[in-house]
Scaffold this motif. Structure first.
Motif, PDB file in Angstrom:
ATOM      1  N   ALA A  62       0.842  -1.364   0.074  1.00  0.00           N
ATOM      2  CA  ALA A  62      -0.080   0.092   0.083  1.00  0.00           C
ATOM      3  C   ALA A  62       0.810   1.330  -0.099  1.00  0.00           C
ATOM      4  O   ALA A  62       0.478   2.307  -0.738  1.00  0.00           O
ATOM      5  CB  ALA A  62      -0.879   0.032   1.022  1.00  0.00           C
ATOM      6  N   CYS A  65       1.722   3.173  -3.638  1.00  0.00           N
ATOM      7  CA  CYS A  65       0.850   3.953  -4.217  1.00  0.00           C
ATOM      8  C   CYS A  65       1.159   5.292  -4.521  1.00  0.00           C
ATOM      9  O   CYS A  65       0.612   6.120  -5.164  1.00  0.00           O
ATOM     10  CB  CYS A  65      -0.730   3.831  -3.508  1.00  0.00           C
ATOM     11  SG  CYS A  65      -1.230   2.226  -3.856  1.00  0.00           S
ATOM     12  N   SER A 105      -1.508  -6.368  -1.632  1.00  0.00           N
ATOM     13  CA  SER A 105      -1.485  -5.000  -1.365  1.00  0.00           C
ATOM     14  C   SER A 105      -0.717  -4.216  -2.577  1.00  0.00           C
ATOM     15  O   SER A 105      -0.635  -3.097  -2.541  1.00  0.00           O
ATOM     16  CB  SER A 105      -0.912  -4.651   0.141  1.00  0.00           C
ATOM     17  OG  SER A 105       0.389  -4.904   0.082  1.00  0.00           O
ATOM     18  N   PRO A 107       0.184  -2.442  -5.536  1.00  0.00           N
ATOM     19  CA  PRO A 107      -0.611  -1.746  -6.828  1.00  0.00           C
ATOM     20  C   PRO A 107      -0.042  -2.056  -8.219  1.00  0.00           C
ATOM     21  O   PRO A 107       1.096  -2.383  -8.183  1.00  0.00           O
ATOM     22  CB  PRO A 107      -0.306  -0.136  -6.447  1.00  0.00           C
ATOM     23  CG  PRO A 107       0.964  -0.130  -5.569  1.00  0.00           C
ATOM     24  CD  PRO A 107       0.960  -1.420  -5.054  1.00  0.00           C
ATOM     25  N   SER A 142      -1.104   7.176   1.015  1.00  0.00           N
ATOM     26  CA  SER A 142      -1.075   6.267   0.061  1.00  0.00           C
ATOM     27  C   SER A 142      -2.283   5.617  -0.171  1.00  0.00           C
ATOM     28  O   SER A 142      -2.696   5.152  -1.266  1.00  0.00           O
ATOM     29  CB  SER A 142       0.393   5.402   0.608  1.00  0.00           C
ATOM     30  OG  SER A 142       0.623   4.646  -0.419  1.00  0.00           O
ATOM     31  N   LEU A 143      -2.662   5.059   0.996  1.00  0.00           N
ATOM     32  CA  LEU A 143      -4.129   4.129   0.754  1.00  0.00           C
ATOM     33  C   LEU A 143      -5.210   4.874   0.021  1.00  0.00           C
ATOM     34  O   LEU A 143      -6.077   4.353  -1.099  1.00  0.00           O
ATOM     35  CB  LEU A 143      -4.931   3.776   2.054  1.00  0.00           C
ATOM     36  CG  LEU A 143      -4.148   2.635   2.750  1.00  0.00           C
ATOM     37  CD1 LEU A 143      -4.610   2.521   4.145  1.00  0.00           C
ATOM     38  CD2 LEU A 143      -4.179   1.390   2.196  1.00  0.00           C
ATOM     39  N   CYS A 146      -4.013   4.819  -3.493  1.00  0.00           N
ATOM     40  CA  CYS A 146      -4.456   3.358  -4.179  1.00  0.00           C
ATOM     41  C   CYS A 146      -6.194   3.181  -4.455  1.00  0.00           C
ATOM     42  O   CYS A 146      -6.420   2.903  -5.445  1.00  0.00           O
ATOM     43  CB  CYS A 146      -4.465   2.343  -3.118  1.00  0.00           C
ATOM     44  SG  CYS A 146      -2.691   2.050  -2.911  1.00  0.00           S
ATOM     45  N   THR A 150      -7.939   2.531  -8.219  1.00  0.00           N
ATOM     46  CA  THR A 150      -8.799   1.682  -8.485  1.00  0.00           C
ATOM     47  C   THR A 150     -10.072   2.040  -8.799  1.00  0.00           C
ATOM     48  O   THR A 150     -10.747   1.453  -9.880  1.00  0.00           O
ATOM     49  CB  THR A 150      -9.009   0.879  -6.903  1.00  0.00           C
ATOM     50  OG1 THR A 150      -7.875   0.405  -6.483  1.00  0.00           O
ATOM     51  CG2 THR A 150      -9.869  -0.268  -7.146  1.00  0.00           C
TER      52      THR A 150
END
Length: 152
Positions: A62, A65, A105, A107, A142-143, A146, A150
């Motif tokens: 993660a 990202c 996790s 990417p 970062s999440l 991500c 997505t």
């Protein structure tokens, strides 16, 4: 036979023992480096258990990202100040972590670490008053990146 070991050849006049375990797993250099320098805390398969040490398995990717997250992973004191002084060796180990342990996790489009990145970022180890808060903020950004990737 000497001492119950069959000789299978001679190297410089010394007997060699046949492989004791046919088809044994052979560990590559990055995996050995990870096990030697990281696995004691992060676990041999990336699971650290119930400790303050983060689990890597299906989680560490993660951070990749964002550029900030990629850099963070190298600037963590345990990485940047590790006993692994060769930048390419550390890049290889970090790529092992990402490509083998990050699992679900990681990417899409992850680009492997280079020795040049490692060399630059490890010159500036993280030194923040509240390390865990900083880690949480970097991971949160970062999440979010991500999730945006997505959604596209």
């Amino acid at each position: 036979m000497a001492l119950g070991v069959a000789a299978s050849g001679s190297v410089s006049g010394q007997a060699r023992a046949a492989d004791a375990v046919p088809n044994a797993t052979v560990l590559d250099h990055p995996r050995v480096g990870y096990l030697s320098h990281c696995g004691g805390c992060h676990g041999i398969e990336g699971y650290s258990g119930n400790t303050f040490v983060p689990t890597l398995r299906n989680a560490v990717g993660a951070f990749a990202c964002t550029d900030e997250g990629r850099e963070y992973l190298i600037r963590v004191p345990g990485v940047s100040m590790s006993l692994i002084r060769d930048d390419q060796e550390l890049a290889d180990i970090m790529n092992f972590v990402m490509l083998q342990l990050a699992g679900t996790s990681l990417p899409k489009g992850f680009h492997p670490y280079t020795a040049v990145e490692i060399h630059e970022w490890r010159q500036h180890p993280l030194s923040v008053p509240d390390f865990m808060t900083h880690r949480g903020q970097v991971l949160e950004r970062s999440l979010a990146a991500c999730a945006r990737a997505t959604d596209k």
